[in-house]
Design a protein around this motif. Structure first.
Motif, PDB file in Angstrom:
ATOM      1  N   ILE A 147      50.404  30.887  55.403  1.00 18.96           N
ATOM      2  CA  ILE A 147      51.451  30.069  54.783  1.00 18.96           C
ATOM      3  C   ILE A 147      50.824  28.786  54.246  1.00 18.96           C
ATOM      4  CG2 ILE A 147      53.299  30.959  56.272  1.00 18.96           C
ATOM      5  CD1 ILE A 147      53.099  28.316  57.873  1.00 18.96           C
ATOM      6  N   LYS A 148      51.535  28.152  53.314  1.00 15.99           N
ATOM      7  CA  LYS A 148      51.123  26.837  52.818  1.00 15.99           C
ATOM      8  C   LYS A 148      52.109  25.750  53.237  1.00 15.99           C
ATOM      9  CE  LYS A 148      48.701  28.613  48.734  1.00 15.99           C
ATOM     10  NZ  LYS A 148      48.648  28.595  47.239  1.00 15.99           N
ATOM     11  N   GLN A 149      53.360  26.160  53.508  1.00 10.44           N
ATOM     12  CA  GLN A 149      54.407  25.181  53.818  1.00 10.44           C
ATOM     13  C   GLN A 149      55.357  25.758  54.852  1.00 10.44           C
ATOM     14  OE1 GLN A 149      54.674  21.956  52.148  1.00 10.44           O
ATOM     15  NE2 GLN A 149      55.860  21.660  54.022  1.00 10.44           N
ATOM     16  N   ALA A 150      55.561  25.020  55.936  1.00  8.82           N
ATOM     17  CA  ALA A 150      56.488  25.429  56.984  1.00  8.82           C
ATOM     18  C   ALA A 150      57.597  24.389  57.132  1.00  8.82           C
ATOM     19  CB  ALA A 150      55.761  25.598  58.314  1.00  8.82           C
ATOM     20  N   LEU A 151      58.735  24.852  57.591  1.00  9.85           N
ATOM     21  CA  LEU A 151      59.875  23.984  57.891  1.00  9.85           C
ATOM     22  C   LEU A 151      60.336  24.283  59.303  1.00  9.85           C
ATOM     23  CD1 LEU A 151      62.349  22.138  57.319  1.00  9.85           C
ATOM     24  CD2 LEU A 151      63.419  24.112  56.188  1.00  9.85           C
ATOM     25  N   VAL A 152      60.465  23.252  60.119  1.00  5.95           N
ATOM     26  CA  VAL A 152      61.038  23.381  61.452  1.00  5.95           C
ATOM     27  C   VAL A 152      62.488  22.905  61.393  1.00  5.95           C
ATOM     28  CG1 VAL A 152      60.939  22.659  63.859  1.00  5.95           C
ATOM     29  CG2 VAL A 152      58.813  23.018  62.587  1.00  5.95           C
ATOM     30  N   ILE A 153      63.419  23.805  61.710  1.00  3.07           N
ATOM     31  CA  ILE A 153      64.833  23.446  61.842  1.00  3.07           C
ATOM     32  C   ILE A 153      65.147  23.450  63.332  1.00  3.07           C
ATOM     33  CG2 ILE A 153      67.217  24.121  61.363  1.00  3.07           C
ATOM     34  CD1 ILE A 153      66.297  25.322  58.745  1.00  3.07           C
ATOM     35  N   ASP A 154      65.251  22.274  63.899  1.00  6.26           N
ATOM     36  CA  ASP A 154      65.429  22.124  65.342  1.00  6.26           C
ATOM     37  C   ASP A 154      66.865  21.704  65.614  1.00  6.26           C
ATOM     38  OD1 ASP A 154      65.409  21.374  68.017  1.00  6.26           O
ATOM     39  OD2 ASP A 154      63.352  20.614  67.934  1.00  6.26           O
ATOM     40  N   LEU A 155      67.666  22.650  66.131  1.00  4.68           N
ATOM     41  CA  LEU A 155      69.072  22.379  66.406  1.00  4.68           C
ATOM     42  C   LEU A 155      69.367  22.387  67.900  1.00  4.68           C
ATOM     43  CD1 LEU A 155      70.840  24.289  63.489  1.00  4.68           C
ATOM     44  CD2 LEU A 155      69.927  21.961  63.568  1.00  4.68           C
ATOM     45  N   ASP A 156      68.343  22.225  68.710  1.00  2.53           N
ATOM     46  CA  ASP A 156      68.532  21.925  70.115  1.00  2.53           C
ATOM     47  C   ASP A 156      69.214  20.565  70.226  1.00  2.53           C
ATOM     48  OD1 ASP A 156      67.138  23.086  72.844  1.00  2.53           O
ATOM     49  OD2 ASP A 156      67.346  20.905  72.953  1.00  2.53           O
ATOM     50  N   VAL A 157      69.961  20.333  71.296  1.00  2.59           N
ATOM     51  CA  VAL A 157      70.661  19.048  71.425  1.00  2.59           C
ATOM     52  C   VAL A 157      69.689  17.898  71.696  1.00  2.59           C
ATOM     53  CG1 VAL A 157      71.159  18.926  73.921  1.00  2.59           C
ATOM     54  CG2 VAL A 157      72.857  18.111  72.255  1.00  2.59           C
ATOM     55  N   HIS A 158      68.467  18.235  72.122  1.00  2.90           N
ATOM     56  CA  HIS A 158      67.456  17.220  72.392  1.00  2.90           C
ATOM     57  C   HIS A 158      66.464  17.158  71.236  1.00  2.90           C
ATOM     58  CE1 HIS A 158      68.704  18.783  76.458  1.00  2.90           C
ATOM     59  NE2 HIS A 158      69.049  17.500  76.510  1.00  2.90           N
ATOM     60  N   GLN A 159      66.116  15.963  70.815  1.00  2.00           N
ATOM     61  CA  GLN A 159      65.190  15.833  69.687  1.00  2.00           C
ATOM     62  C   GLN A 159      63.840  16.487  70.009  1.00  2.00           C
ATOM     63  OE1 GLN A 159      62.684  12.642  68.953  1.00  2.00           O
ATOM     64  NE2 GLN A 159      63.105  12.446  66.771  1.00  2.00           N
ATOM     65  N   GLY A 160      63.285  17.147  69.007  1.00  2.00           N
ATOM     66  CA  GLY A 160      61.951  17.730  69.151  1.00  2.00           C
ATOM     67  C   GLY A 160      60.892  16.661  68.984  1.00  2.00           C
ATOM     68  N   ASN A 161      60.781  15.794  69.979  1.00  2.00           N
ATOM     69  CA  ASN A 161      59.892  14.636  69.858  1.00  2.00           C
ATOM     70  C   ASN A 161      58.429  15.020  69.765  1.00  2.00           C
ATOM     71  OD1 ASN A 161      60.093  15.487  72.572  1.00  2.00           O
ATOM     72  ND2 ASN A 161      59.711  13.434  73.375  1.00  2.00           N
ATOM     73  N   GLY A 162      58.011  16.020  70.537  1.00  2.00           N
ATOM     74  CA  GLY A 162      56.627  16.459  70.461  1.00  2.00           C
ATOM     75  C   GLY A 162      56.283  17.035  69.101  1.00  2.00           C
ATOM     76  N   THR A 163      57.174  17.853  68.571  1.00  2.00           N
ATOM     77  CA  THR A 163      56.954  18.445  67.257  1.00  2.00           C
ATOM     78  C   THR A 163      56.881  17.370  66.182  1.00  2.00           C
ATOM     79  OG1 THR A 163      58.259  20.339  68.021  1.00  2.00           O
ATOM     80  CG2 THR A 163      57.766  20.235  65.676  1.00  2.00           C
ATOM     81  N   ALA A 164      57.786  16.409  66.244  1.00  2.00           N
ATOM     82  CA  ALA A 164      57.787  15.315  65.267  1.00  2.00           C
ATOM     83  C   ALA A 164      56.469  14.558  65.302  1.00  2.00           C
ATOM     84  CB  ALA A 164      58.952  14.375  65.541  1.00  2.00           C
ATOM     85  N   ALA A 165      55.981  14.242  66.501  1.00  6.11           N
ATOM     86  CA  ALA A 165      54.738  13.489  66.629  1.00  6.11           C
ATOM     87  C   ALA A 165      53.535  14.303  66.157  1.00  6.11           C
ATOM     88  CB  ALA A 165      54.537  13.048  68.076  1.00  6.11           C
ATOM     89  N   LEU A 166      53.526  15.587  66.484  1.00  5.33           N
ATOM     90  CA  LEU A 166      52.390  16.434  66.110  1.00  5.33           C
ATOM     91  C   LEU A 166      52.228  16.568  64.601  1.00  5.33           C
ATOM     92  CD1 LEU A 166      52.722  19.164  68.852  1.00  5.33           C
ATOM     93  CD2 LEU A 166      50.592  17.964  68.301  1.00  5.33           C
ATOM     94  N   PHE A 167      53.343  16.548  63.870  1.00  6.68           N
ATOM     95  CA  PHE A 167      53.263  16.761  62.423  1.00  6.68           C
ATOM     96  C   PHE A 167      53.557  15.510  61.611  1.00  6.68           C
ATOM     97  CE2 PHE A 167      54.108  21.179  63.918  1.00  6.68           C
ATOM     98  CZ  PHE A 167      52.876  21.698  63.523  1.00  6.68           C
ATOM     99  N   ALA A 168      53.570  14.367  62.257  1.00  8.24           N
ATOM    100  CA  ALA A 168      53.779  13.115  61.526  1.00  8.24           C
ATOM    101  C   ALA A 168      52.688  12.948  60.474  1.00  8.24           C
ATOM    102  CB  ALA A 168      53.760  11.935  62.494  1.00  8.24           C
ATOM    103  N   GLY A 169      53.098  12.779  59.233  1.00  6.87           N
ATOM    104  CA  GLY A 169      52.145  12.603  58.147  1.00  6.87           C
ATOM    105  C   GLY A 169      51.508  13.875  57.638  1.00  6.87           C
TER     106      GLY A 169
END
Length: 299
Positions: A147-169
């Motif tokens: 793949i060249k482009q991925a999208l994470v759709i996170d609809l858990d009630v808790h924010q995906g903080n680890g995922t956000a930090a890992l892919f920041a920037g």
């Protein structure tokens, strides 16, 4: 359609942690009993390799998991006592998400009965998450040029903080999270797009926000693959969710995601995420509805 199933949930855990684990056995059992799937569609993943894990997580942290040398404070942050069985469980779940992602690329959709361990960071785990399965899978597919482009759709009630930090920037993975504004984690990371939700939000408001967001996401990101975290802790019956979404509303959420992606011919890898309703049947029924919706819509 391929479903990663797991039979390694018998490692010793405190009594208050065993109840949520039951769903991993009950979900495939219910789907089989209702004739939604056949045994041939289930598979048991092998453990992810160290090489694959190190595409996302630091060597120091991985070696602590592998060698059982997490410090007590690190174990408290995760919420589980360390054990070889727990680490094995996590790396099998992670490989399961890689496998169902590859299947989705070829066949449209794949499901992991577990997964969605979105609170794990590169160098530590927290919130019952040791490794970040979506992040590992995304980095694996990018590294292999699937793949060249991925999208994470996170609809858990808790924010995906680890995922956000890992892919920041990181321009190749776009992170989207709709989550409780006043729920764990209490320090939020910054996703590419966050929608914080007020306590007590009902079906109508929740679904309207999602309906407005999905076309914007698809047009903005144009993903080759979507990782969908379909947590059912948004339910009004959830002990920790603080929202007022019904079983029907949760099903309509899943249908909305799948219809939007299928309309644009976007493959989808689905992980279950959280669910902590008082009655296990509410958790299992909601998760099974996710499978039924995805199978029906993707055909």
């Amino acid at each position: 359609m391929k479903i990663a199933s797991h039979d390694i949930y018998t490692h010793p855990l405190p009594a208050d942690h065993r109840f949520p684990m039951l769903k991993y056995e009950l979900i495939p059992a219910q789907l089989l009993r209702e004739g939604v799937i056949t045994p041939a569609q289930l598979f048991a993943p092998a453990p992810a390799t160290e090489e694959t894990i190190l595409l996302t997580h630091t060597a120091e942290y991985w070696h602590k998991l592998r060698d059982q040398t997490l410090e007590p404070r690190e174990q408290r942050k995760i919420g589980f006592p360390q054990s070889p069985a727990l680490t094995l469980r996590e790396i099998v779940i992670t490989q399961g998400t890689i496998d169902i992602s590859l299947h989705a690329l070829d066949h449209g959709i794949g499901f992991n009965v577990a997964g969605g361990t979105h609170h794990a960071f590169a160098d530590h785990g927290e919130g019952f998450c040791l490794l970040n399965d979506f992040a590992v899978a995304a980095n694996y597919l990018l590294h292999r040029q699937r793949i060249k482009q991925a999208l994470v759709i996170d609809l858990d009630v808790h924010q995906g903080n680890g995922t956000a930090a890992l892919f920041a920037g990181n321009p190749h993975v776009y992170t989207f999270s709709m989550h409780g504004a006043h729920n764990y984690p209490f320090h939020k990371e910054t996703s590419d797009w966050d929608i914080p939700l007020a306590d007590g939000m009902d079906n109508g408001t929740y679904l309207q926000l999602l309906e407005e967001a999905l076309p914007v996401l698809i047009n903005r990101v144009k993903p080759d693959l979507v990782f969908y975290l379909s947590g059912v802790d948004i339910l009004e019956t959830d002990k920790f969710g603080k929202l007022k979404v019904t079983q029907q509303g949760c099903l309509e959420r899943d249908e909305m995601v799948f219809h939007s992606l299928k309309k644009h011919h976007i493959p989808c890898a689905v992980a279950m995420g959280g669910g902590y309703s008082t009655h296990i049947r509410d958790i299992v029924n909601a998760h099974c509805n996710t499978f039924k919706a995805g199978i029906r819509i993707y055909g």
